[in-house]
Motif scaffolding. Sequence first.
Motif, PDB file in Angstrom:
ATOM      1  N   LEU A  76       6.425  72.039  12.747  1.00 55.55           N
ATOM      2  CA  LEU A  76       6.868  71.942  14.140  1.00 55.55           C
ATOM      3  C   LEU A  76       5.696  71.677  15.080  1.00 55.55           C
ATOM      4  N   ILE A  77       4.563  72.312  14.827  1.00 53.31           N
ATOM      5  CA  ILE A  77       3.377  72.065  15.646  1.00 53.31           C
ATOM      6  C   ILE A  77       2.950  70.608  15.540  1.00 53.31           C
ATOM      7  N   ASP A  78       3.008  70.073  14.326  1.00 58.09           N
ATOM      8  CA  ASP A  78       2.616  68.673  14.147  1.00 58.09           C
ATOM      9  C   ASP A  78       3.598  67.736  14.839  1.00 58.09           C
ATOM     10  N   VAL A  79       4.904  67.968  14.636  1.00 56.33           N
ATOM     11  CA  VAL A  79       5.921  67.068  15.184  1.00 56.33           C
ATOM     12  C   VAL A  79       5.957  67.118  16.713  1.00 56.33           C
ATOM     13  N   LEU A  80       5.908  68.323  17.249  1.00 58.91           N
ATOM     14  CA  LEU A  80       6.094  68.487  18.692  1.00 58.91           C
ATOM     15  C   LEU A  80       4.821  68.255  19.497  1.00 58.91           C
ATOM     16  N   VAL A  81       3.666  68.427  18.875  1.00 64.35           N
ATOM     17  CA  VAL A  81       2.415  68.337  19.631  1.00 64.35           C
ATOM     18  C   VAL A  81       1.454  67.299  19.048  1.00 64.35           C
ATOM     19  N   LEU A  82       1.003  67.516  17.833  1.00 65.61           N
ATOM     20  CA  LEU A  82      -0.073  66.695  17.286  1.00 65.61           C
ATOM     21  C   LEU A  82       0.341  65.238  17.084  1.00 65.61           C
ATOM     22  N   LYS A  83       1.570  65.012  16.642  1.00 69.63           N
ATOM     23  CA  LYS A  83       2.040  63.640  16.439  1.00 69.63           C
ATOM     24  C   LYS A  83       2.074  62.869  17.752  1.00 69.63           C
ATOM     25  N   ARG A  84       2.531  63.523  18.803  1.00 72.34           N
ATOM     26  CA  ARG A  84       2.593  62.875  20.116  1.00 72.34           C
ATOM     27  C   ARG A  84       1.187  62.534  20.616  1.00 72.34           C
ATOM     28  N   LEU A  85       0.242  63.417  20.358  1.00 72.72           N
ATOM     29  CA  LEU A  85      -1.137  63.159  20.783  1.00 72.72           C
ATOM     30  C   LEU A  85      -1.763  62.042  19.956  1.00 72.72           C
ATOM     31  N   ARG A  86      -1.415  61.981  18.661  1.00 73.49           N
ATOM     32  CA  ARG A  86      -1.922  60.882  17.824  1.00 73.49           C
ATOM     33  C   ARG A  86      -1.449  59.537  18.347  1.00 73.49           C
ATOM     34  N   LYS A  87      -0.167  59.464  18.730  1.00 75.03           N
ATOM     35  CA  LYS A  87       0.388  58.199  19.212  1.00 75.03           C
ATOM     36  C   LYS A  87      -0.301  57.730  20.495  1.00 75.03           C
ATOM     37  N   ARG A  88      -0.800  58.688  21.263  1.00 74.86           N
ATOM     38  CA  ARG A  88      -1.475  58.346  22.521  1.00 74.86           C
ATOM     39  C   ARG A  88      -2.986  58.210  22.355  1.00 74.86           C
ATOM     40  N   ASN A  89      -3.459  58.291  21.092  1.00 70.83           N
ATOM     41  CA  ASN A  89      -4.897  58.204  20.809  1.00 70.83           C
ATOM     42  C   ASN A  89      -5.695  59.193  21.665  1.00 70.83           C
ATOM     43  N   ALA A  90      -5.192  60.410  21.746  1.00 72.32           N
ATOM     44  CA  ALA A  90      -5.846  61.431  22.569  1.00 72.32           C
ATOM     45  C   ALA A  90      -7.214  61.776  21.986  1.00 72.32           C
ATOM     46  N   PRO A  91      -8.207  62.028  22.824  1.00 70.09           N
ATOM     47  CA  PRO A  91      -9.532  62.448  22.335  1.00 70.09           C
ATOM     48  C   PRO A  91      -9.440  63.742  21.542  1.00 70.09           C
ATOM     49  N   HIS A  92     -10.440  64.013  20.691  1.00 73.01           N
ATOM     50  CA  HIS A  92     -10.392  65.161  19.791  1.00 73.01           C
ATOM     51  C   HIS A  92     -10.281  66.487  20.535  1.00 73.01           C
ATOM     52  N   LEU A  93     -10.801  66.547  21.750  1.00 75.23           N
ATOM     53  CA  LEU A  93     -10.769  67.801  22.490  1.00 75.23           C
ATOM     54  C   LEU A  93      -9.349  68.185  22.915  1.00 75.23           C
ATOM     55  N   ILE A  94      -8.487  67.191  23.126  1.00 74.55           N
ATOM     56  CA  ILE A  94      -7.138  67.464  23.621  1.00 74.55           C
ATOM     57  C   ILE A  94      -6.299  68.256  22.615  1.00 74.55           C
ATOM     58  N   PRO A  95      -6.255  67.874  21.324  1.00 74.01           N
ATOM     59  CA  PRO A  95      -5.504  68.702  20.367  1.00 74.01           C
ATOM     60  C   PRO A  95      -6.037  70.124  20.268  1.00 74.01           C
ATOM     61  N   MET A  96      -7.342  70.300  20.401  1.00 74.77           N
ATOM     62  CA  MET A  96      -7.905  71.644  20.360  1.00 74.77           C
ATOM     63  C   MET A  96      -7.367  72.493  21.507  1.00 74.77           C
ATOM     64  N   ILE A  97      -7.360  71.905  22.711  1.00 72.83           N
ATOM     65  CA  ILE A  97      -6.848  72.633  23.874  1.00 72.83           C
ATOM     66  C   ILE A  97      -5.356  72.919  23.710  1.00 72.83           C
ATOM     67  N   ALA A  98      -4.619  71.927  23.207  1.00 66.81           N
ATOM     68  CA  ALA A  98      -3.174  72.102  23.017  1.00 66.81           C
ATOM     69  C   ALA A  98      -2.880  73.213  22.015  1.00 66.81           C
ATOM     70  N   THR A  99      -3.645  73.261  20.918  1.00 71.92           N
ATOM     71  CA  THR A  99      -3.386  74.288  19.906  1.00 71.92           C
ATOM     72  C   THR A  99      -3.836  75.681  20.372  1.00 71.92           C
ATOM     73  N   ILE A 100      -4.813  75.735  21.276  1.00 70.93           N
ATOM     74  CA  ILE A 100      -5.148  77.029  21.889  1.00 70.93           C
ATOM     75  C   ILE A 100      -3.946  77.555  22.672  1.00 70.93           C
ATOM     76  N   GLY A 101      -3.312  76.669  23.450  1.00 68.35           N
ATOM     77  CA  GLY A 101      -2.117  77.058  24.198  1.00 68.35           C
ATOM     78  C   GLY A 101      -0.994  77.495  23.283  1.00 68.35           C
TER      79      GLY A 101
END
Length: 293
Positions: A76-101
């Motif tokens: 669920l974390i991958d589908v709802l958060v990480l996959k969406r960030l991958r599609k937007r080519n988000a910088p590496h820092l963004i997934p870290m901040i998202a997973t902290i939340g």
Amino acid sequence: MLQQQLVNALSLGCVYALFALGFTLVFGVLGVINLSHGAVFTVGAYAALQLVTHLDLPLWAGLAAAAVVSGIVGVLIDVLVLKRLRKRNAPHLIPMIATIGLAISLNSAIQGIYGAANMRFPAGLVPDDAIQVAGLHMTVIELVIIFLSFALMAALMLIMKRTQLGRGLRAIAESPKAASLLGINVEGLFLLTSFAAAALGGVAGVLIGLYSNAVFPLMGQPMLHKGIAVIILGGMGDIRGAMIGGLFLGFAEVLSVAYIGSTMRDAVAFGLLFLILLVRPQGLFGKVLERKA
């Protein structure tokens, strides 16, 4: 007795290594430092605790439930958060901040449901018997931790090195774009990796809950710090490094408690880690993995 301390250190180091394996697997394949892994670890411990407490099921069922529930949370974390960030080519820092939340949200939800007080697995879930071998005292839970941890670590190594699935994961770790061009189902393997990594974390949560005889909402926080230390020590994304790093940290902590004092436990362990990284900044096994495409 030194030999006894080494046995105690081995069981603790195995749990650290198991937790770090899931951590480093996500980084190696997805290229993400998932800082919600500690919260997933906690979810696994609570899932097993509720199952064995309310349904009176054996430990193996609790471990299976922890793996499945944690794995689903990881997906669920991958589908709802990480996959969406991958599609937007988000910088590496963004997934870290998202997973902290995400970690904060999961921990708060667990505390809201179960409260902040320590909980324990039912007495008698694991036999209290001890085995004496060559003067060494080993409890059943220590034997379970050592056996299960090494079995899961060996299975993961075998899958990564000897199977088509492992070759596909290694190809994605090198270049997701090239792997996709070769016909590899990149997104499918991302989901599988997220499930497997979270499942390993959930099992580690149960084992540490049994080892320390305490389950509480923030139990994943110190494990997260140690998991980060372990994968940096072993080499980011390297499975062998996660195993060796986890064992190193376990031995450093137990021996420092035995011969220096419990108040110096983390200072000694992380001080030794710091000294090793001064000599070998890339960790024990190679350099940091980099995305090529």
